[in-house]
Design an enzyme around this catalytic site. Structure first.
Site, PDB file in Angstrom:
ATOM      1  N   GLN A 111      24.978  44.501 -75.217  1.00 14.51           N
ATOM      2  CA  GLN A 111      23.510  44.540 -75.266  1.00 14.51           C
ATOM      3  C   GLN A 111      23.014  45.919 -74.835  1.00 14.51           C
ATOM      4  OE1 GLN A 111      20.760  42.440 -72.595  1.00 14.51           O
ATOM      5  NE2 GLN A 111      19.765  41.546 -74.403  1.00 14.51           N
ATOM      6  N   HIS A 187      18.286  44.952 -76.877  1.00 20.27           N
ATOM      7  CA  HIS A 187      17.447  44.207 -75.929  1.00 20.27           C
ATOM      8  C   HIS A 187      15.978  44.566 -76.186  1.00 20.27           C
ATOM      9  CE1 HIS A 187      15.992  42.123 -72.554  1.00 20.27           C
ATOM     10  NE2 HIS A 187      16.835  42.518 -71.621  1.00 20.27           N
ATOM     11  N   GLY A 188      15.337  43.731 -76.963  1.00 23.53           N
ATOM     12  CA  GLY A 188      13.917  43.952 -77.269  1.00 23.53           C
ATOM     13  C   GLY A 188      13.032  42.977 -76.507  1.00 23.53           C
ATOM     14  N   ALA A 189      13.586  42.336 -75.462  1.00 22.12           N
ATOM     15  CA  ALA A 189      12.897  41.217 -74.809  1.00 22.12           C
ATOM     16  C   ALA A 189      12.489  41.534 -73.381  1.00 22.12           C
ATOM     17  CB  ALA A 189      13.821  39.986 -74.827  1.00 22.12           C
ATOM     18  N   TYR A 192      11.011  44.921 -71.118  1.00 17.76           N
ATOM     19  CA  TYR A 192      11.644  46.249 -71.047  1.00 17.76           C
ATOM     20  C   TYR A 192      11.112  47.147 -72.181  1.00 17.76           C
ATOM     21  CZ  TYR A 192      14.247  43.886 -67.465  1.00 17.76           C
ATOM     22  OH  TYR A 192      14.557  43.191 -66.317  1.00 17.76           O
ATOM     23  N   GLY A 308      16.828  27.258 -71.729  1.00 18.40           N
ATOM     24  CA  GLY A 308      16.801  25.882 -71.262  1.00 18.40           C
ATOM     25  C   GLY A 308      17.587  24.891 -72.098  1.00 18.40           C
TER      26      GLY A 308
HETATM   27  C1  LIG Z   1      21.480  36.206 -63.915  1.00 17.28           C
HETATM   28  C2  LIG Z   1      20.702  36.455 -65.180  1.00 17.28           C
HETATM   29  C3  LIG Z   1      20.676  37.714 -65.742  1.00 17.28           C
HETATM   30  C4  LIG Z   1      20.010  37.961 -66.952  1.00 17.28           C
HETATM   31  N1  LIG Z   1      20.077  39.197 -67.534  1.00 17.28           N
HETATM   32  C5  LIG Z   1      19.636  39.379 -68.806  1.00 17.28           C
HETATM   33  C6  LIG Z   1      19.920  40.568 -69.524  1.00 17.28           C
HETATM   34  O1  LIG Z   1      20.606  41.497 -69.040  1.00 17.28           O
HETATM   35  N2  LIG Z   1      19.433  40.673 -70.785  1.00 17.28           N
HETATM   36  C7  LIG Z   1      18.675  39.686 -71.365  1.00 17.28           C
HETATM   37  O2  LIG Z   1      18.262  39.830 -72.518  1.00 17.28           O
HETATM   38  N3  LIG Z   1      18.393  38.541 -70.711  1.00 17.28           N
HETATM   39  C8  LIG Z   1      18.884  38.343 -69.465  1.00 17.28           C
HETATM   40  N4  LIG Z   1      18.678  37.142 -68.821  1.00 17.28           N
HETATM   41  C9  LIG Z   1      17.963  36.066 -69.505  1.00 17.28           C
HETATM   42  C10 LIG Z   1      18.959  35.100 -70.171  1.00 17.28           C
HETATM   43  O3  LIG Z   1      19.707  35.742 -71.194  1.00 17.28           O
HETATM   44  C11 LIG Z   1      18.254  33.883 -70.774  1.00 17.28           C
HETATM   45  O4  LIG Z   1      17.295  34.299 -71.695  1.00 17.28           O
HETATM   46  C12 LIG Z   1      17.594  32.976 -69.723  1.00 17.28           C
HETATM   47  O5  LIG Z   1      18.401  32.811 -68.584  1.00 17.28           O
HETATM   48  C13 LIG Z   1      17.306  31.602 -70.315  1.00 17.28           C
HETATM   49  O6  LIG Z   1      18.522  30.998 -70.775  1.00 17.28           O
HETATM   50  P1  LIG Z   1      19.182  29.724 -70.030  1.00 17.28           P
HETATM   51  O7  LIG Z   1      18.103  28.691 -69.938  1.00 17.28           O
HETATM   52  O8  LIG Z   1      20.339  29.305 -70.885  1.00 17.28           O
HETATM   53  O9  LIG Z   1      19.618  30.188 -68.657  1.00 17.28           O
HETATM   54  C14 LIG Z   1      19.314  36.898 -67.596  1.00 17.28           C
HETATM   55  C15 LIG Z   1      19.314  35.620 -66.997  1.00 17.28           C
HETATM   56  C16 LIG Z   1      20.006  35.385 -65.828  1.00 17.28           C
HETATM   57  C17 LIG Z   1      20.027  33.981 -65.256  1.00 17.28           C
END
Ligand SMILES: Cc1cc2nc3c(=O)[nH]c(=O)nc-3n(C[C@H](O)[C@H](O)[C@H](O)COP(=O)(O)O)c2cc1C
Length: 372
Positions: A111, A187-189, A192, A308
């Site tokens: 990413q 990473h467009g989300a 950032y 989720g």
């Molecule tokens: C510890 C942690 C670190 C994360 N770091 C990133 C990241 O580096 N890049 C990104 O796009 N999203 C990041 N996220 C967001 C997750 O990719 C995801 O969108 C979010 O946790 C929801 O998914 P889930 O419900 O399966 O946990 C992070 C989430 C967590 C919990």
């Protein structure tokens, strides 16, 4: 082995998390993707080391691993101990990761990340101030090595400087190729840099990168084209979060903005679009709620859903054709063998939040797999 009755074999159309998927040139053995997760455990020089190798290899049974956000330049860094992909030592460190994941029969995308204004002088080169589309200080504080600190007002990139940042992404993509990845995700989300350009709360520019939705999408498109130029578009994914308010960001009409951005992305023939889906609590000032079905309607390629999901919800979304792939973050963090646990209907380890963003082995490589 499970006995397949004729009726069941005829029913092979039923898609679930165990179904294989052809992602451009890649064969994914299942549709359970490991979502990108920042873990703040890179070694000195922001170089991935043996601990990071172990963490990713433990999760190699994912249909696809997307790594943690990885800064494309020193200026693109926001937090301590996040890995980079801008120098030779970082490329060599990542190469250890990709070789080990491939030896374990896995697939892994890097990413590519630039945090923009979500940073602090303590992690910027020469203690400088972070860059952003506009000089707007984010509300709140950022975690630094010295504890929580207020955000600072960033430097608004000059038009000519934007071209330089696009070039940083291109070099990061080229370096990811040298490091042996199978592809890259932009990473467009999550508030950032790319998201800061897209959304009108953070982009007040009056040049060709600001104003209309098409202008605000220009940075995303130029970066994506640069990355695709290095990799071929079918090995490039883009991650977007239309309504996530994290990092003090918002758009006055996300459905309208993202319809324009996706319309532009559709022309590029990308590997996939990865959506951090709206939560009911996400504020939407105006327009339609841009949920995953909205993106299914407007996006012409492979669609990955996130946020989720559990096994049941993922299987329902795959079966109904709402998404092609599902990514799991916290469940994969806590369950290195998540696909096998899904297959067996086994209990899941609970994620330990205090060890998410700092530390060493604890909460990183010590979550047990089934059987010990
Ligand atoms: C510890 C942690 C670190 C994360 N770091 C990133 C990241 O580096 N890049 C990104 O796009 N999203 C990041 N996220 C967001 C997750 O990719 C995801 O969108 C979010 O946790 C929801 O998914 P889930 O419900 O399966 O946990 C992070 C989430 C967590 C919990």
């Amino acid at each position: 082995m499970r006995y397949l009755s004729p009726a069941m074999t005829q029913n092979t159309q039923t898609i679930d998390v165990f179904s294989p998927y052809r992602l451009g040139p890649l064969h994914l053995p299942n549709r359970t993707v490991m979502a990108p997760m920042t873990r703040n455990r890179a070694g000195p020089g922001d170089v991935p080391g043996p601990l990071n190798v172990t963490y990713y290899v433990q999760r190699a049974a994912a249909g696809l691993i997307v790594t943690e956000g990885t800064q494309v330049s020193p200026q693109g860094q926001g937090y301590a101990r996040t890995p980079g992909i801008y120098d030779a030592a970082q490329v060599a460190g990542w190469k250890q990761v990709t070789q080990a994941v491939h030896a374990a029969a896995g697939r892994i995308f890097l990413q590519l990340w630039h945090v923009g204004r979500i940073s602090h002088p303590s992690v910027q080169p020469n203690g400088g101030i972070p860059v952003a589309p506009s000089a707007l200080q984010p509300a709140g504080q950022i975690m630094t090595a010295q504890g929580l600190q207020p955000f600072v007002t960033p430097h608004a990139l000059e038009t000519a400087e934007v071209v330089g940042v696009v070039e940083e992404f291109r070099r990061g993509a080229a370096n990811a190729k040298l490091a042996g990845f199978d592809g890259v995700e932009l990473h467009g989300a999550n508030g950032y840099l790319v998201d800061q350009f897209l959304k009108d709360k953070t982009n007040r520019r009056t040049d060709r990168y600001g104003g209309s939705a098409l202008n605000r999408a220009r940075f995303l498109i130029e970066v994506t084209e640069a990355i695709a130029g290095e990799w071929g578009a079918d090995r490039v994914g883009v991650r977007l979060a239309p309504t996530n308010p994290f990092n003090d960001i918002a758009d006055s009409n996300p459905a309208a903005t993202f319809a324009v951005a996706v319309n532009e992305l559709n022309r590029l023939g990308l590997g996939y679009l990865h959506i951090v889906e709206p939560l009911p609590s996400d504020p939407i000032a105006a327009g339609e709620k841009p949920d995953i079905r909205f993106f299914r309607r407007i996006w012409g390629g492979t669609l990955m859903g996130n946020k989720g999901y559990d096994l049941e919800r993922a299987n329902a979304a795959l079966r109904d054709g709402i998404v092609d792939l599902v990514s799991f973050a916290s469940l994969f963090l806590a369950n290195p063998d998540l696909p096998e646990r899904f297959r067996r209907g086994a209990a899941l380890n609970a994620p330990d939040r205090p060890t998410f963003y700092a530390g060493g082995e604890k909460g990183y490589v010590d979550y047990p797999a089934l059987g010990g």
